[in-house]
Design a protein around this motif. Sequence first.
Motif, PDB file in Angstrom:
ATOM      1  N   GLY A   1      79.540  62.636  69.940  1.00  0.00           N
ATOM      2  CA  GLY A   1      79.975  61.650  68.953  1.00  0.00           C
ATOM      3  C   GLY A   1      79.382  61.939  67.586  1.00  0.00           C
TER       4      GLY A   1
ATOM      5  N   ARG B   1      66.743  57.179  71.027  1.00  0.00           N
ATOM      6  CA  ARG B   1      66.384  58.597  70.954  1.00  0.00           C
ATOM      7  C   ARG B   1      64.873  58.718  70.771  1.00  0.00           C
TER       8      ARG B   1
ATOM      9  N   THR C   1      69.440  66.136  56.272  1.00  0.00           N
ATOM     10  CA  THR C   1      69.937  64.757  56.254  1.00  0.00           C
ATOM     11  C   THR C   1      68.772  63.773  56.450  1.00  0.00           C
TER      12      THR C   1
ATOM     13  N   VAL D   1      70.776  61.330  51.449  1.00  0.00           N
ATOM     14  CA  VAL D   1      69.828  60.251  51.145  1.00  0.00           C
ATOM     15  C   VAL D   1      70.355  58.905  51.645  1.00  0.00           C
TER      16      VAL D   1
ATOM     17  N   PRO E   1      73.783  57.362  54.654  1.00  0.00           N
ATOM     18  CA  PRO E   1      74.921  57.803  55.465  1.00  0.00           C
ATOM     19  C   PRO E   1      76.238  57.920  54.704  1.00  0.00           C
TER      20      PRO E   1
HETATM   21  P1  GDP Z   1      76.226  64.408  64.375  1.00  0.00           P
HETATM   22  O1  GDP Z   1      76.654  64.312  65.804  1.00  0.00           O
HETATM   23  O2  GDP Z   1      75.310  65.562  64.112  1.00  0.00           O
HETATM   24  O3  GDP Z   1      77.393  64.359  63.441  1.00  0.00           O
HETATM   25  O4  GDP Z   1      75.341  63.140  64.058  1.00  0.00           O
HETATM   26  P2  GDP Z   1      75.681  61.604  64.343  1.00  0.00           P
HETATM   27  O5  GDP Z   1      76.849  61.208  63.556  1.00  0.00           O
HETATM   28  O6  GDP Z   1      75.666  61.339  65.794  1.00  0.00           O
HETATM   29  O7  GDP Z   1      74.336  60.923  63.839  1.00  0.00           O
HETATM   30  C1  GDP Z   1      73.969  60.918  62.567  1.00  0.00           C
HETATM   31  C2  GDP Z   1      73.768  59.470  62.143  1.00  0.00           C
HETATM   32  O8  GDP Z   1      72.978  59.478  60.999  1.00  0.00           O
HETATM   33  C3  GDP Z   1      75.064  58.772  61.774  1.00  0.00           C
HETATM   34  O9  GDP Z   1      74.958  57.397  62.077  1.00  0.00           O
HETATM   35  C4  GDP Z   1      75.145  58.971  60.283  1.00  0.00           C
HETATM   36  O10 GDP Z   1      75.884  57.956  59.608  1.00  0.00           O
HETATM   37  C5  GDP Z   1      73.686  58.898  59.906  1.00  0.00           C
HETATM   38  N1  GDP Z   1      73.331  59.710  58.753  1.00  0.00           N
HETATM   39  C6  GDP Z   1      73.745  60.974  58.461  1.00  0.00           C
HETATM   40  N2  GDP Z   1      73.157  61.410  57.343  1.00  0.00           N
HETATM   41  C7  GDP Z   1      72.324  60.406  56.910  1.00  0.00           C
HETATM   42  C8  GDP Z   1      71.411  60.290  55.820  1.00  0.00           C
HETATM   43  O11 GDP Z   1      71.237  61.174  54.997  1.00  0.00           O
HETATM   44  N3  GDP Z   1      70.713  59.106  55.762  1.00  0.00           N
HETATM   45  C9  GDP Z   1      70.880  58.095  56.655  1.00  0.00           C
HETATM   46  N4  GDP Z   1      70.160  56.991  56.517  1.00  0.00           N
HETATM   47  N5  GDP Z   1      71.732  58.190  57.694  1.00  0.00           N
HETATM   48  C10 GDP Z   1      72.436  59.343  57.817  1.00  0.00           C
END
Ligand code: GDP
Length: 432
Positions: A46, A311, A336, A420, A422
């Motif tokens: 996901g 996690r 990220t 910085v 999401p």
């Molecule tokens: P993926 O499977 O690698 O695409 O990662 P996911 O989508 O499962 O998890 C990443 C989560 O971190 C998501 O809820 C994103 O919205 C959130 N996210 C991604 N980049 C950032 C960021 O720079 N800052 C914050 N606070 N949240 C982030």
Amino acid sequence: MVVSQSGRVEVVVGLQWGDEGKGRVADALAPGFDVFARGQGGANSGHTVVIDGKKHELFLLPTGMLRPCKTCVLGSGVLIDPDLLLAELRNLQEGGMDRASLVVSETAHAIMPYHKLLDRARDRSRGRRRPPGSHDLGMDSACADKYARRGVRIEDLLDEDILRERLEANLDEANTLLSKVYDEEPLPFHETYSKALSWGRALAPYVCDASLSVSEALAEGKGVLFEGAQGTLLDVDLGTYPHVTNSCTAAAGACTGLGVGPSAIDRVIGVLKAYCTRAGEGPFPTEEHGERGDGLRTRGAEFDSATGAARRCGWLDLPALRYAAKVNGASSLAITKLDILAGVERIPVCVSYEIDGAEVGEFPCSSASLTRAVPRYEHLEGWRDDISRCTSFGELPKNARDYVRYVETAVGTPVSMVGVGPGREQTILLDA
Ligand code: GDP
């Protein structure tokens, strides 16, 4: 026939144990690409993209589905749960977000109802906790069938006779296992057959030779962005076996899972969180137990999007990152969740391990060694300010900039992007 490839292929790949934010990185890069592809993983991967404050969660579909006029490809290496794929398409249609066109590889394998039952039954009988993300999804059994050359491919769902033949053989064996070994109810043939046929009918408009679609797009000079799933340290060959997933999660997975040659890949963007997380079991040397780990988990919302499971959280692990950057041939890094570290006074970063009394600077491929690894930390000065509104690298507090530059130097790979927050707008691009 030799297809000249004047377009380019870039690969977004996770450098840790998954959930690095690959989806948001792919989404930020999206305007430069025409084709978005996935070539491995399946329902266990996901990813979340936040657009105008609204959260979009995708499991099978590439994030390009959220962009108008793009083509999205599910390559032959993806394990496809047809129910899930059709539900995701329906959700997008209902939300008015079905903007891209979809291509599904005829040679991708389908997850059948008996795969889910077998995974669950096996886990129950072994009292086993699932490796990351494979919660009753049927991925293990579907993968085992694929490599035992008795899998059901998407093309088989479109052919009544071949499907019947495959199902008769497979279901017979699956039902014997279910009833005689695991003491579970067998699956009726006709129910399974008619369900699989209905999947075939619903998916038929999307099914084609995905590798050819990608080659043609490249020949037309288009850009193809490959979205990796999970992370390098979960790769079945390169990761912390046996606590890994069942596919090649490294950049090389783009080649076999999509049908492009290694020389077609122009750039590999390695994605990492500014700290580290791991879902499920397995060695994790920099795991932080107690309050500081809880703090990262709460601030970073580190809970699985499918199951809600917490996690495990810890600090950046440089030997692991260097290893992951090396095996992927990463051209640049995307960091990220830098915003989540705001308020940590002195940020620990693991620079080497102590294993059996010796200092080790390299990531040990042996899980047994990694389990005995005690991290040696350097501490970097943190920052207090909220950075989620910063729009350029120069706007970040000095210590946040130093943190990014420190990682860049330690890994030996330039940083091209910093997250910085999401949201789409919370992305800082750097020259790299
Ligand atoms: P993926 O499977 O690698 O695409 O990662 P996911 O989508 O499962 O998890 C990443 C989560 O971190 C998501 O809820 C994103 O919205 C959130 N996210 C991604 N980049 C950032 C960021 O720079 N800052 C914050 N606070 N949240 C982030």
